[in-house]
Design an enzyme around this catalytic site. Sequence first.
Site, short mmCIF file in Angstrom:
data_model
loop_
_atom_site.label_atom_id
_atom_site.label_comp_id
_atom_site.label_asym_id
_atom_site.label_seq_id
_atom_site.Cartn_x
_atom_site.Cartn_y
_atom_site.Cartn_z
N LYS A 71 -57.24 -22.88 -3.57
CA LYS A 71 -57.35 -21.53 -3.03
C LYS A 71 -58.80 -21.08 -3.06
O LYS A 71 -59.54 -21.35 -4.00
CB LYS A 71 -56.47 -20.59 -3.86
CG LYS A 71 -56.44 -19.14 -3.40
CD LYS A 71 -55.50 -18.35 -4.30
CE LYS A 71 -55.49 -16.88 -3.98
NZ LYS A 71 -54.60 -16.12 -4.92
N SER A 148 -51.27 -13.49 -2.95
CA SER A 148 -52.46 -13.82 -2.18
C SER A 148 -52.68 -15.32 -2.01
O SER A 148 -53.64 -15.73 -1.36
CB SER A 148 -53.68 -13.20 -2.85
OG SER A 148 -53.84 -13.73 -4.18
N SER A 172 -49.24 -13.26 -7.34
CA SER A 172 -49.80 -14.07 -6.26
C SER A 172 -49.47 -15.55 -6.30
O SER A 172 -49.75 -16.27 -5.35
CB SER A 172 -51.33 -13.90 -6.20
OG SER A 172 -51.65 -12.61 -5.75
#
Length: 478
Positions: A71, A148, A172
């Site tokens: 990420k 996220s 997330s």
Amino acid sequence: MELIEYAAHDATGLAHLIRTRQVSAQEVHETARRAIAAVHQRLNAVVSGPWEVPLEHRAGGRFGGVPFVVKDIVCHAAGVATYYGTRALPKGLTYSHDTELMARFKAAGLATLATTTTPELANSAATVSELTGTTHNPWRVGATPGGSSGGSAVLVAAGAVPLAHANDGGGSIRIPAARTGLVGLKPSRGRVPLGPDQQELMSGNAVEFAVTRSVRDAAALLDAVAGPAPGERYTAPPPRRPYVCDLDGVARPLRVAVCTRSWSGVAVESTVSSAVSSTARTVEGLGHVVDEAYPDVDWDELIHAFNIIWCLGTSAAVSALAEAGGVPIDESHFEHTTLLSYRHGLTLGALDLAAAFASMNTVSRTVAEFMAQWDVLMAPTANQVTLPVNYLDRDGQPETSEEWVRRILADYPLCPLYNVTGAPAVSVPSATDPDGLPIGVHLGGGLYGESELIGLAAQLEAELPWYGRQPAVHVSRW
């Protein structure tokens, strides 16, 4: 290696094929690059990559040669630009060192091939940013994969990689896992190191780990990356035994509380409620003690405190990134909601922070007192089965940072509780709706109770197998 064969294996399975030389690591990487590129073309999940050569990794590690993605925030590799989802860093930030977690990923043998999309500063439950655009859900294009860690979850769910880095400051890891049919384990505070670039994130609320397709991958990866590191502010005690040993299930009947109500103002859909109740019946059939119960948490107090922590963290991050990028702090470089949080953070003082800490202590103590009577709290991860990619904008731009935080968390009310308490939690895709869309069931444990969660999740995976389910957009279909 054909895409259909590649996507049929989790990380543990792929590592076995490579280790026993049934397939070469190079062949696996070539297939993974094709898969990542194809999924990105359809769903927009990649920031950088896929690269022709994976980042350096230890071939003899537990996951030697297994394709991996990271990420685009917090965890970073030396020499690879990190953009934090923001236009304020047009060239990204390139560090000369790995984070501790990145070094452990490499030591475990994971072969990193790309970085994945995130909303700006990871401050949203939908993976949409003005830097990279909109990331779509492989189960239904036009629906959000959550956030996220949406880009990572999309690549895992669509078969491009078997597991991926993710982090969690308010859900997330668990939110995108629920939206895309994955296992999303949020470890206890201090279980996985954050350093060396920071000692904590969001006043200790945020943690690092991954999203996986199987419980055994989550357990094995946690064994590989968990443990103390010099300079860390928080450190969790070591487990009694390796987490992979918990895959055999739990040694005693667990006390499982079930909650299908919502205290956030967003009603739980009947399909979701039924899925949780059905999973609870399965748990009871496994010999565990199940009853309806829930902690008495003041949602408004939680949101108010969460917003203060959120905004103070955002103010510090925006200031640092603007300086690093050499740009002014304005609408041409940062998004509206980020600026709302940044500006509100500038108005806050020590007494506001103290009040937020006091509220979080109240929440944490309330949940801890409740969990003293229960081993696991089961509830929906998301109150609604699916949401469109633009659902956070349906009511127009928020006018305050607290309105924004409330919008983000309202569909996932159990998630932030476990960030505040620091206890572990996992979302498992134990059910589907009538259209076959995944429904995540949230299992929250006691502090440092990963072993019980992994054991229960493994039992559910055996009783309600989800591994073979495939979304509409999946590499095996091409």
